[in-house]
Scaffold this active site. Structure first.
Site, mmCIF file in Angstrom:
data_model
loop_
_atom_site.group_PDB
_atom_site.id
_atom_site.type_symbol
_atom_site.label_atom_id
_atom_site.label_comp_id
_atom_site.label_asym_id
_atom_site.label_seq_id
_atom_site.Cartn_x
_atom_site.Cartn_y
_atom_site.Cartn_z
ATOM 1 N N HIS A 91 2.901 -1.670 9.287
ATOM 2 C CA HIS A 91 4.126 -2.141 8.619
ATOM 3 C C HIS A 91 5.387 -1.653 9.328
ATOM 4 O O HIS A 91 6.463 -1.628 8.719
ATOM 5 C CB HIS A 91 4.168 -1.705 7.151
ATOM 6 C CG HIS A 91 3.202 -2.430 6.264
ATOM 7 N ND1 HIS A 91 2.586 -3.603 6.631
ATOM 8 C CD2 HIS A 91 2.728 -2.134 5.006
ATOM 9 C CE1 HIS A 91 1.786 -4.003 5.664
ATOM 10 N NE2 HIS A 91 1.848 -3.128 4.669
ATOM 11 N N GLU B 221 9.784 -10.131 -1.959
ATOM 12 C CA GLU B 221 10.780 -9.069 -2.100
ATOM 13 C C GLU B 221 12.200 -9.613 -2.236
ATOM 14 O O GLU B 221 13.027 -9.022 -2.937
ATOM 15 C CB GLU B 221 10.703 -8.122 -0.903
ATOM 16 C CG GLU B 221 9.454 -7.275 -0.829
ATOM 17 C CD GLU B 221 8.278 -7.967 -0.148
ATOM 18 O OE1 GLU B 221 7.199 -7.351 -0.031
ATOM 19 O OE2 GLU B 221 8.456 -9.135 0.265
ATOM 20 N N GLY C 212 19.813 -32.791 0.103
ATOM 21 C CA GLY C 212 20.255 -31.923 1.193
ATOM 22 C C GLY C 212 21.277 -30.896 0.769
ATOM 23 O O GLY C 212 21.520 -30.668 -0.419
ATOM 24 N N ASP D 28 0.800 -1.225 0.000
ATOM 25 C CA ASP D 28 0.000 0.000 0.000
ATOM 26 C C ASP D 28 0.835 1.279 0.000
ATOM 27 O O ASP D 28 0.361 2.331 -0.405
ATOM 28 C CB ASP D 28 -0.981 0.007 1.173
ATOM 29 C CG ASP D 28 -0.325 -0.227 2.520
ATOM 30 O OD1 ASP D 28 0.871 -0.555 2.547
ATOM 31 O OD2 ASP D 28 -1.007 -0.087 3.549
ATOM 32 N N ASN E 58 19.870 -34.145 -4.560
ATOM 33 C CA ASN E 58 20.712 -35.098 -3.827
ATOM 34 C C ASN E 58 20.362 -35.138 -2.345
ATOM 35 O O ASN E 58 21.141 -35.625 -1.535
ATOM 36 C CB ASN E 58 22.201 -34.777 -4.032
ATOM 37 C CG ASN E 58 22.519 -33.329 -3.689
ATOM 38 O OD1 ASN E 58 21.737 -32.648 -3.037
ATOM 39 N ND2 ASN E 58 23.669 -32.859 -4.127
ATOM 40 N N GLY F 169 27.475 -15.524 -1.306
ATOM 41 C CA GLY F 169 27.138 -16.948 -1.212
ATOM 42 C C GLY F 169 25.810 -17.236 -0.543
ATOM 43 O O GLY F 169 25.714 -18.132 0.296
#
Length: 722
Positions: free
Chosen positions: A138, A74, A495, A51, A493, A439
Site C-alpha cells: 500500500h 474513500e 453532459g 488491513d 441533460n 466545487g
C-alpha cells in the site's frame, strides 16, 4: 455547526454522557478515540476497511454510542463526513494507509476550503516498522512512510502520527481540539498494532473537553464598533450582506440581531445561502454580481455603504471579479477582524461580539428597504406547458420550491443546480448546502449521505446532474443500507452543462446511463428504494406525489430528462463572463511574449522624420498634418508605432487623444478597413465593453492574417489590457 461551536464557546466543561470509569485493562487507545468522538458530537463514522485499520474499526464498533457506516470508497466517505459536519458541527472518517489516505485527500481538501472540522483517521503502519528500512504494501515502494503525511499537511490544520502509546493521548486530544477551534480538518494516523494495547493514560473515561472561549480585545472591539457606527450612521442607504464565514464564526444569531436593529436590507452571497434567514422581512435575495436575484444586485451596488459579513470574494462568487463594489464604501467583517473602507482595520475582534455590539449603536435606517420595495416586481411563473411537452428545468424547480418546509434540506451539486437552487426561497429552518469554494463535481452524493445521516429530522432533497452523479454514484447503496429517505432529482441533460457554457467541446458529452435501472440494480430488493423516470410536467407531479406520499419512507430517485441546452439564464450570463475573462487572459499572455518584439520592430521601421511628425501631431494643434502623416508612412504602420511607444502617452496627451477619438472624425478620416477603425477604438478600454472586445478579438484569433494585422491584434491587446 452546532456541536463544534458549542464546545468551543462553552464557559464550563459539560458532557452529555455520564463518566464511565474503566480499569486499566479496558483503557485502550481505540476506546479512548471512540469515546472522544462521541463526546464532541460524532455519532456516525464513515469508513472503508483496510488491513491497516481493521483493529481500530473493532474498537469503534465496540462503542455503543458510535455507529460505523461503511462506504463504497474513500472519496465518498470523506464527502459524507463533510456533509455530516455541515449538519452536526463535526464529522469523522476512517480509511487505511496511503491507498485509502490518498483516495480521501480530495474530500478533505474540500472540507478545508469550506471550513469544516472533519477528523480524518488513518490506520497507519505497525509502530515497530518505523525506522527499519522495510518496504510495506500500500505504499509507493519506498521505506519512507511519510508520503501520506506530507500530502495532508497542506489541507489539514493539524497532523498527529501516533506510533507510541506514551504520547498518544496528548496527540489525539490536541488534534481533535485544534479541529474544533479552527474549524478545519485534521489528520490522525494510528499505528495498526496500537488500538487494542492497554495503557495507563487511557485507564479512565476521557475528561470532557474544555476549549477556552475566544474573547475579543475589548479596546479593539470598542474602537471597531465606534468607527463602524460613525461610518454607517452617515450613510443614506446602507445594506447588509451575509457570507459563508458566518458558519465558522458561529455568528448567525448575531447577524439576525444586527439585521433587526439596523433596518437595512439583508442579502446573502451565493456561498452563504442557508446561513441567512430568508423569511426575514428585510431579506432581498442573493447578491451575486451580474447573476444576482432580481433587484437585489441593483440595491446592493447602488448603496453608499455595504457591510459584508464573512465574505469570500473568489472568481466564482464575484462572477470573474466583476462586482461593482467600491472598497471605500465597504465594511468587511471577518471571523476575527473588521476592516472599514480604505481606513482602519481592527484585529482580534470576533464577528459575533462585533455584530451584537454594533446592533446597539446603529440608527435604524430603512431607506434602502423602501427603495427595494418600490422597484420590486414579483418573479414571473414559467410558461404554461402544453400536453406532452418536454419538461423544462424552470418548471422542475417551481415544483421543488413547493416541496420545501422546515423539515427539509436542499443539497445542490456543482453545476446548473447552483444557479437554480439559488432561486429557491428557503422557509424558516430549511437546510441548504452546496460546495462553492472547492466545487468538486460528485460531492453531493457523499454529502447527501452524510447530511441525511446527521439530520434525521429532515428529508434531504438533492439536485444532481448526470455528469456529477457518474463520479460518485456507488454510495446510493449506502443510503439504502442506512434506511435513508432522501429524494434525489437526477437531471439528465447528457453532459457537463456548466462546462459547456464556460467552454464547449466534445469532452463535455458523457455516455448516457439508464440511471433508474442502475439504482434498481443497486437496490436489488434489499431495503426501501423507489425510482421513476420523468419527461413531462404531469409525470413530475405524479412522481413528487408518490415520493411525498406512499413512498415517503423510501429513498426516492427521480430521473428528470432535460434538453442539453435547457439552462438557467444565470448560468448563461455567468458562463459568458467566464469566457470573456479567459479570452482576455489568453490575449494578455500572448501580449506579454510579443510586446517587446513588436516595439522594437515598429521603432526600427519608422524613419526619424516620421517619428518627429507623429509627436507634432500629438500637440493636437497640427491636425492639418494628418494627410501628410498618412501619406508618409501609411495607416497600419502609424498605428503600430503609436501603440508601441508608451512615452508619448502621458495623461494630458491621452485625454486629448480620447476626446478626438470619441468624436470619430479622426477614426473616419483614417479610411481603410473596418478592422483598423475597431482597433483604434480598442486603444481605450473606456470606449468598449468586454463583450465587444471579445467579439473583435475572437474574430481575429481564429485565423492569423499577414504580419501587419497580427501585430495590430497584439498591439490592441497591449493597450486594452494594460
Amino acid at each position: 455547526m452546532e456541536a463544534g461551536n458549542k464546545i468551543g464557546s462553552s464557559a464550563h466543561p459539560t458532557s452529555l454522557h455520564p463518566p464511565v470509569r474503566g480499569d486499566a485493562s479496558s483503557g485502550t487507545l481505540g476506546r479512548h478515540l471512540a469515546r472522544r468522538l462521541v463526546e464532541i458530537g460524532v455519532k456516525d463514522v464513515f469508513s472503508v476497511p483496510g488491513d491497516f485499520n481493521l483493529t481500530l474499526l473493532d474498537h469503534l464498533i465496540a462503542e455503543p454510542e458510535l455507529n460505523l457506516v461503511g462506504c463504497c470508497n474513500e472519496l465518498n466517505a470523506g464527502y459524507a463526513a463533510d456533509g455530516y459536519a455541515r449538519a452536526k458541527g463535526v464529522g469523522a472518517c476512517v480509511v487505511t494507509f496511503t491507498v485509502g489516505g490518498l483516495s480521501v485527500l480530495n474530500a478533505i481538501a474540500g472540507a478545508y476550503s469550506e471550513n469544516l472540522p472533519v477528523i480524518c483517521i488513518v490506520g497507519g503502519p505497525n509502530s515497530n516498522d518505523y525506522g527499519t528500512n522495510r518496504i510495506l504494501h500500500h505504499t509507493i515502494g519506498l521505506p519512507d512512510f511519510s508520503q501520506e503525511l506530507r500530502c495532508f499537511q497542506t489541507i489539514t490544520c493539524a497532523q498527529a502520527v501516533v506510533n507510541n502509546l506514551d504520547d498518544a493521548h496528548e496527540l489525539i486530544d490536541t488534534a481533535i481540539s485544534t479541529a474544533l477551534k479552527e474549524s478545519k480538518p485534521v489528520y490522525i494516523s494510528i499505528g495498526c498494532n496500537l488500538p487494542g494495547i492497554p495503557h495507563p493514560t487511557f485507564a479512565r473515561d476521557p475528561v470532557p473537553f474544555f476549549l477556552a472561549p475566544k474573547v475579543s480585545n475589548q479596546l479593539g472591539l470598542e474602537a471597531a464598533v465606534e468607527a463602524t457606527a460613525n461610518f454607517l450612521n452617515k450613510a443614506v442607504k446602507p445594506v447588509l450582506v451575509g457570507g459563508p464565514k458566518l458558519r465558522v464564526a458561529n455568528a448567525k444569531d448575531a447577524f439576525v440581531e444586527l439585521a433587526d436593529a439596523c433596518g437595512y436590507p439583508i442579502a446573502v452571497m451565493p456561498s452563504g445561502k442557508g446561513l441567512v434567514p430568508e423569511h426575514h422581512p428585510h431579506f432581498i435575495g442573493t447578491y451575486w454580481g451580474a447573476v444576482s436575484t432580481s433587484f437585489c444586485g441593483e440595491i446592493v451596488e447602488s448603496a453608499d455603504a455595504y457591510v459584508f459579513v464573512g465574505p469570500i470574494f473568489n472568481d466564482y462568487s464575484s462572477v470573474g471579479y466583476s462586482l461593482l463594489i467600491k472598497k471605500d464604501k465597504a465594511i468587511i467583517v471577518q471571523p476575527n477582524r473588521v476592516t472599514i473602507g480604505n481606513g482602519p482595520s481592527f484585529g482580534w475582534v470576533f464577528m459575533a461580539d462585533f455584530l451584537s455590539a454594533l446592533a446597539k449603536k446603529l440608527k435604524k435606517n430603512t431607506t434602502a428597504v423602501e427603495n427595494y420595495r418600490r422597484i420590486f416586481v414579483p418573479p414571473g411563473m414559467p410558461l404554461k406547458h402544453g400536453n406532452d411537452e418536454p419538461l423544462r428545468v424552470n418548471v422542475l424547480f417551481k415544483h421543488i420550491q413547493d416541496m420545501l418546509s422546515k423539515d427539509s434540506a436542499v443539497i445542490a451539486e456543482t453545476g446548473d443546480s447552483w444557479f437554480n437552487c439559488q432561486k429557491l426561497h428557503l422557509p424558516e429552518n430549511c437546510g441548504y448546502e452546496f460546495q462553492m469554494q472547492y466545487g468538486s463535481i460528485g460531492w453531493s452524493v457523499g454529502a447527501t449521505l452524510g447530511y441525511a445521516q446527521a439530520a434525521k429530522d429532515k428529508r434531504v432533497i438533492a439536485c444532481i446532474g448526470d455528469g456529477s452523479f457518474q463520479v460518485t454514484a456507488q454510495d446510493i447503496s449506502t443510503m439504502i443500507r442506512c434506511g435513508q429517505k432522501s429524494i434525489i432529482f437526477l437531471i439528465n441533460n447528457g453532459g457537463y452543462t456548466i462546462e459547456v457554457e464556460i467552454h464547449d467541446g466534445p469532452y463535455n458529452v458523457i455516455k448516457n446511463w439508464n440511471y433508474t435501472a442502475f439504482v434498481d440494480a443497486i437496490h436489488n430488493g434489499e431495503g426501501k428504494c423507489w425510482t421513476a423516470k420523468v419527461r413531462t410536467e404531469d409525470e413530475l407531479i405524479d412522481a413528487i406525489a408518490a415520493a411525498t406520499g406512499e413512498k415517503k419512507d423510501s429513498l426516492c430517485f427521480i430521473e428528470v430528462f432535460a434538453h442539453k441546452d435547457d439552462t438557467s439564464k444565470e448560468l448563461l450570463e455567468w458562463g459568458s463572463r467566464n469566457q470573456t475573462k479567459r479570452v482576455l487572459a489568453m490575449i494578455k499572455n500572448r501580449v506579454v511574449t510579443e510586446r517587446v518584439k513588436l516595439k522594437n520592430a515598429v521603432r526600427n521601421r519608422i524613419p526619424k522624420s516620421v517619428k518627429d511628425l507623429l509627436i507634432q501631431c500629438f500637440d493636437f494643434e497640427f491636425w492639418g498634418l494628418r494627410k501628410r502623416l498618412l501619406d508618409a508612412c501609411g495607416t497600419t504602420i502609424w498605428i503600430l508605432w503609436l501603440m508601441g511607444n508608451d512615452s508619448i502617452f502621458n495623461n494630458k496627451v491621452w485625454d486629448g487623444f480620447l476626446r478626438k477619438l470619441r468624436s470619430l472624425h479622426w477614426v473616419n478620416a483614417l479610411g481603410g478597413s473596418d478592422l483598423i477603425k475597431e482597433v483604434v477604438c480598442w486603444i481605450s478600454p473606456r470606449l468598449m465593453n468586454d463583450d465587444l472586445r471579445v467579439r473583435i478579438l475572437t474574430r481575429r484569433v481564429e485565423w492569423m492574417p499577414p504580419i501587419a494585422d497580427s501585430a495590430l491584434l497584439v498591439a490592441a491587446g497591449c493597450c486594452a489590457i494594460g
